[in-house]
Write a protein that holds these residues in place. Structure first.
Motif, short mmCIF file in Angstrom:
data_model
loop_
_atom_site.label_atom_id
_atom_site.label_comp_id
_atom_site.label_asym_id
_atom_site.label_seq_id
_atom_site.Cartn_x
_atom_site.Cartn_y
_atom_site.Cartn_z
N ILE A 1 26.91 -37.03 40.55
CA ILE A 1 27.04 -35.66 40.94
C ILE A 1 27.83 -35.73 42.31
N GLY B 1 22.67 -33.95 44.94
CA GLY B 1 21.80 -33.67 43.67
C GLY B 1 20.50 -33.90 43.90
N ARG C 1 28.90 -32.58 37.91
CA ARG C 1 28.11 -33.64 37.44
C ARG C 1 28.93 -34.34 36.31
#
Length: 269
Positions: free
Chosen positions: A131, A138, A248
């Motif tokens: 991420i 994240g 992501r």
């Protein structure tokens, strides 16, 4: 505060065969650093102070990567390659390892961390989920929700319908913005998924999850499924979810591995 994290890295990585027969998928390069390096940096930037890696007998390269190479350091110092010494630094965080003797599922891997965690809330980060976010991490998005509600939190992400069968998928009720109350979770639904929100490898748990992991029986794939323990725990404790902001990538999917490298390229120039 969440100070400890578990990073399970003992799976066979079958979606990455044949290369994963010799190179763990966690060490697949994103730019010039392996994927797992980014995950450890995310943990460190989120306030994590101690990490437990769950590894298998075939994942010794991971322990080697996070170890110092005194021979290499001496060589670079002799050559006065200071910039390479800086590049070779590993994240400054306390790391421990434990082996999972058999690949019996994510739930079984996390259960191996019970003594390491003790009676504290903790994070779980899956190293095949990378991420990128310029403003935060994240994991930190989950930690903020936990600090407000003191309940376990799942990291969620909207996934295309044809890919939902690869993930745990939640049924939830939206509370505010990206935050929702999770009602239930289904592991890799073959049809009729409850939503398009997949759990993407970031979790914050209260330590009670271990008692549920100890009681459940093998589920999908004859493995100890974390999702089964979560569903049981939901009967007595509310769970929250937060839809993670940022870019992501699931590097276990070849096209997303390539996309992650394309995304990181401008930051390396």
């Amino acid at each position: 505060m969440i100070k400890k994290a578990i990073i399970p890295a003992a799976g066979y990585g079958t979606r990455g065969l044949p290369i994963t027969k010799v190179v763990p998928k966690e060490l697949f390069p994103i730019g010039v650093k392996p994927a797992i390096h980014y995950v450890v940096e995310e943990a460190l930037a989120s306030g994590i102070e101690e990490i437990l890696f769950i590894v298998s007998q075939s994942k010794n390269l991971i322990t080697d990567y996070f170890d110092r190479s005194l021979e290499l350091e001496a060589f670079l110092e002799k050559k006065q390659s200071i910039h390479l010494l800086e590049k070779n630094k590993i994240p400054d965080i306390h790391i421990q390892y434990i082996r999972q003797p058999y690949a019996k599922g994510l739930g079984d891997a996390i259960l191996l961390g019970k003594n390491f965690i003790g009676n504290e809330p903790f994070a779980v980060l899956l190293p095949d989920e990378i991420i990128f976010d310029k403003k935060t991490t994240g994991l930190n998005q989950l930690i903020k929700v936990y600090e407000k509600h003191k309940k376990s939190v799942l990291g969620l992400y909207e996934v295309e319908k044809h890919l939902l069968s690869n993930y745990g998928v939640v049924k939830s009720e939206k509370i505010k913005n990206e935050i929702s109350k999770v009602i239930s979770i289904v592991e890799k639904p073959a049809k009729n998924p409850p939503s398009n929100l997949a759990v993407i490898g970031r979790y914050v748990f209260n330590p009670e999850i271990f008692s549920y992991l100890e009681r459940i029986t093998p589920g999908v794939g004859y493995e100890i499924q974390l999702t089964d323990a979560i569903n049981e725990m939901m009967k007595t404790e509310n769970f929250f979810g937060t839809t993670i902001l940022g870019k992501r990538f699931d590097i276990s999917r070849f096209e997303e591995f390539l996309a992650a490298n394309q995304y990181i390229q401008p930051f390396m120039e």
